[in-house]
Scaffold this motif. Structure first.
Motif, PDB file in Angstrom:
ATOM      1  N   ASP A   1       0.257   0.909  -4.501  1.00 34.15           N
ATOM      2  CA  ASP A   1       1.449   1.099  -4.049  1.00 34.15           C
ATOM      3  C   ASP A   1       2.081   0.005  -4.091  1.00 34.15           C
ATOM      4  OD1 ASP A   1       2.909   1.620  -1.649  1.00 34.15           O
ATOM      5  OD2 ASP A   1       1.643   0.846  -0.234  1.00 34.15           O
ATOM      6  N   LEU A   2       1.441  -1.499  -4.417  1.00 33.13           N
ATOM      7  CA  LEU A   2       2.808  -2.966  -4.537  1.00 33.13           C
ATOM      8  C   LEU A   2       3.775  -2.734  -6.058  1.00 33.13           C
ATOM      9  CD1 LEU A   2       0.074  -5.626  -4.493  1.00 33.13           C
ATOM     10  CD2 LEU A   2       1.938  -5.105  -3.232  1.00 33.13           C
TER      11      LEU A   2
ATOM     12  N   ALA B   1      -4.203   0.466  -3.107  1.00 35.67           N
ATOM     13  CA  ALA B   1      -2.971  -0.875  -2.852  1.00 35.67           C
ATOM     14  C   ALA B   1      -2.491  -1.529  -3.832  1.00 35.67           C
ATOM     15  CB  ALA B   1      -4.641  -2.029  -1.714  1.00 35.67           C
TER      16      ALA B   1
ATOM     17  N   GLU C   1      -9.064   7.212   5.641  1.00 37.51           N
ATOM     18  CA  GLU C   1      -7.935   5.584   5.307  1.00 37.51           C
ATOM     19  C   GLU C   1      -7.208   6.325   4.047  1.00 37.51           C
ATOM     20  OE1 GLU C   1      -6.293   2.447   5.612  1.00 37.51           O
ATOM     21  OE2 GLU C   1      -7.639   3.794   6.972  1.00 37.51           O
TER      22      GLU C   1
ATOM     23  N   HIS D   1      -9.411   2.304  -2.662  1.00 40.48           N
ATOM     24  CA  HIS D   1      -8.787   1.867  -1.941  1.00 40.48           C
ATOM     25  C   HIS D   1      -7.667   0.452  -2.927  1.00 40.48           C
ATOM     26  CE1 HIS D   1      -9.863   2.548   2.199  1.00 40.48           C
ATOM     27  NE2 HIS D   1     -11.672   3.138   1.408  1.00 40.48           N
ATOM     28  N   ARG D   2      -8.441   0.089  -3.766  1.00 38.40           N
ATOM     29  CA  ARG D   2      -8.425  -0.938  -4.135  1.00 38.40           C
ATOM     30  C   ARG D   2      -6.951  -0.744  -5.493  1.00 38.40           C
ATOM     31  NH1 ARG D   2     -13.600  -3.062  -4.490  1.00 38.40           N
ATOM     32  NH2 ARG D   2     -13.516  -4.521  -3.358  1.00 38.40           N
TER      33      ARG D   2
ATOM     34  N   LEU E   1       1.398   6.113  -0.040  1.00 39.67           N
ATOM     35  CA  LEU E   1       2.329   6.429  -1.519  1.00 39.67           C
ATOM     36  C   LEU E   1       2.956   7.329  -2.152  1.00 39.67           C
ATOM     37  CD1 LEU E   1       1.987   4.242  -3.992  1.00 39.67           C
ATOM     38  CD2 LEU E   1       0.190   5.220  -4.582  1.00 39.67           C
TER      39      LEU E   1
ATOM     40  N   ARG F   1      -3.397   6.405   3.088  1.00 39.86           N
ATOM     41  CA  ARG F   1      -2.993   5.490   1.778  1.00 39.86           C
ATOM     42  C   ARG F   1      -2.551   5.767   1.100  1.00 39.86           C
ATOM     43  NH1 ARG F   1      -6.905   0.283   0.969  1.00 39.86           N
ATOM     44  NH2 ARG F   1      -4.603  -0.623   0.423  1.00 39.86           N
TER      45      ARG F   1
END
Length: 405
Positions: free
Chosen positions: A137-138, A134, A191, A130-131, A199, A195
């Motif tokens: 994605d950033l 994230a 999930e 998950h990290r 992406l 995500r």
């Protein structure tokens, strides 16, 4: 305070083996050889205990004696060996590099690494994925990110999802014990896939030239989703109606019963107390004792009494005259004005056997009544007629012995 002298059970052995397997997989790329990873989970507990003590000590740091006091629950040899390894790898270092240094400090990098290990142990890497998604994605949303960086990010994620899907496929086709051990890898899969697809959409919209790379990423994500659903389905089926994954599957108990030694099987019942076995008795003695034992006489129940009034015993037998009168009327009807009549004529008068049978029964009955004036005289003749009814007739004579009776 950890316990060092505890009884080893099947559950604890399986749990420790799962922990060690995770350690080996995580640091396989950094290990010098196959024996470079710890072979006892307690060694990691010692490091975590030392890091917690360093955090509480603050700027006072810790001496060798203080570290030994904190780890007093562990054996001295295990503590010294672990401290020597931590010092050699730089996880614990002197406060100042000078001779005769008595105080030590912990490395921030090692503490963060241990936190990462604990997270990996808790959810099998789900939170780290998950990290990672994230952060990626950033990165792809950052205007300074180049197309080559986005290509490398998509390729790395596709490789990770491919390997993850292959591992889940292997777990689905393997033993249920291994699938239960890796059950945390199935948490939050929907999930993660969502995500990752977001992406993928961001990369494709910003860099359309990366359509081939994005296709590989999308294929890897779908493969991961399918493998995770199949593994979760088999895991749910193995849990049964209770849906309790903490219970060992039947395969584990069957394998343990088939492969364990007699000592290990007997050790399962060490904590139970059973009644003493009954003394041995000779079967002949038991049979003799049963034969010689007194048998109570069975109680005979009283017969039920009728609710009707009882007039008492009759003085004499008075046969009912209704039956004799009816038989007499039958005999008179058969004789008419004659004193005797042939029996075969009487039985064939109606032309059918039902009436003849009833008449014959009445005539035999009146012949057996001594008080009646009618007698049957049987003869030896017998008439057989296959086509007639009745088909056979015994010859005889019905006669009246006393007309006035």
């Amino acid at each position: 305070m950890p316990e060092t002298n505890h009884e080893i059970t099947l559950d604890s052995a399986l749990g420790e083996e799962a922990v060690l397997a995770t350690y080996r997989r995580m640091f396989a790329a950094l290990a010098r050889d196959s024996g470079a990873v710890v072979d006892d989970p307690v060694l990691v507990d010692i490091a975590e205990t030392l890091f917690a003590a360093f955090a509480e000590a603050g700027e006072e740091w810790l001496t060798h004696e203080q570290m030994r006091h904190v780890c007093r629950a562990y054996s001295p040899d295990m503590f010294e060996n672990r401290l020597r390894v931590l010092k050699g790898l730089g996880a614990i270092r002197e406060v100042f590099p000078k001779p005769n240094q008595l105080r030590y400090r912990a490395s921030f990098t090692s503490v963060v690494g241990l936190m990462f290990i604990r997270r990996m142990m808790d959810d099998g890497g789900q939170s780290e994925m998950h990290r990672l998604l994230a952060l990626e994605d950033l990165n792809v949303a950052d205007p300074r990110t180049t197309m080559e960086e986005a290509r490398a990010s998509a390729q790395n994620l596709a490789r990770a999802f491919r390997l993850w899907a292959l591992e889940l496929v292997t777990l689905t086709g393997g033993t249920i014990e291994e699938l239960r051990e890796q059950a945390p890898k199935l948490w939050g899969t929907e999930e993660i896939a969502r995500r990752a697809q977001n992406l993928h959409g961001t990369i494709l919209n910003r860099w359309p030239d990366l359509d081939r790379t994005c296709t590989e990423l999308r294929s890897a994500i779908y493969a991961y989703s399918d493998a995770s659903r199949r593994a979760a389905g088999r895991l749910a089926d193995s849990a049964g109606t209770t849906r309790n994954l903490t219970l060992l599957p039947a395969e584990t108990w069957r394998t343990f019963a088939q492969t364990a030694s007699k000592e290990r099987l007997a050790a399962v019942l060490d904590g139970f107390v059973f009644d003493a076995p009954a003394p041995w008795h000779d079967p002949a003695a038991i049979v003799r004792a049963v034969d010689e034992s007194p048998r109570p006489a069975p109680v005979q129940p009283t017969p039920p009494r009728s609710a009707l009034p009882d007039p008492g015993p009759a003085d004499s037998y008075d046969a009912a005259s209704d039956g004799l009168d009816r038989l007499a009327s039958v005999a008179e009807g058969a004789l008419g004005t004659r004193t005797s009549a042939r029996l075969e004529e009487l039985l064939t008068a109606d032309g059918e056997w039902v009436s003849a049978r009833r008449l014959l029964a009445d005539l035999v009955s009146i012949d057996l009544r001594p008080e009646s004036p009618y007698r049957l005289r049987w003869s030896d003749g017998l008439t057989a007629g296959p086509g007639a009814e009745p088909a056979w007739l015994s010859h005889g004579v019905l006669e009246r012995t006393d007309r006035e009776a």
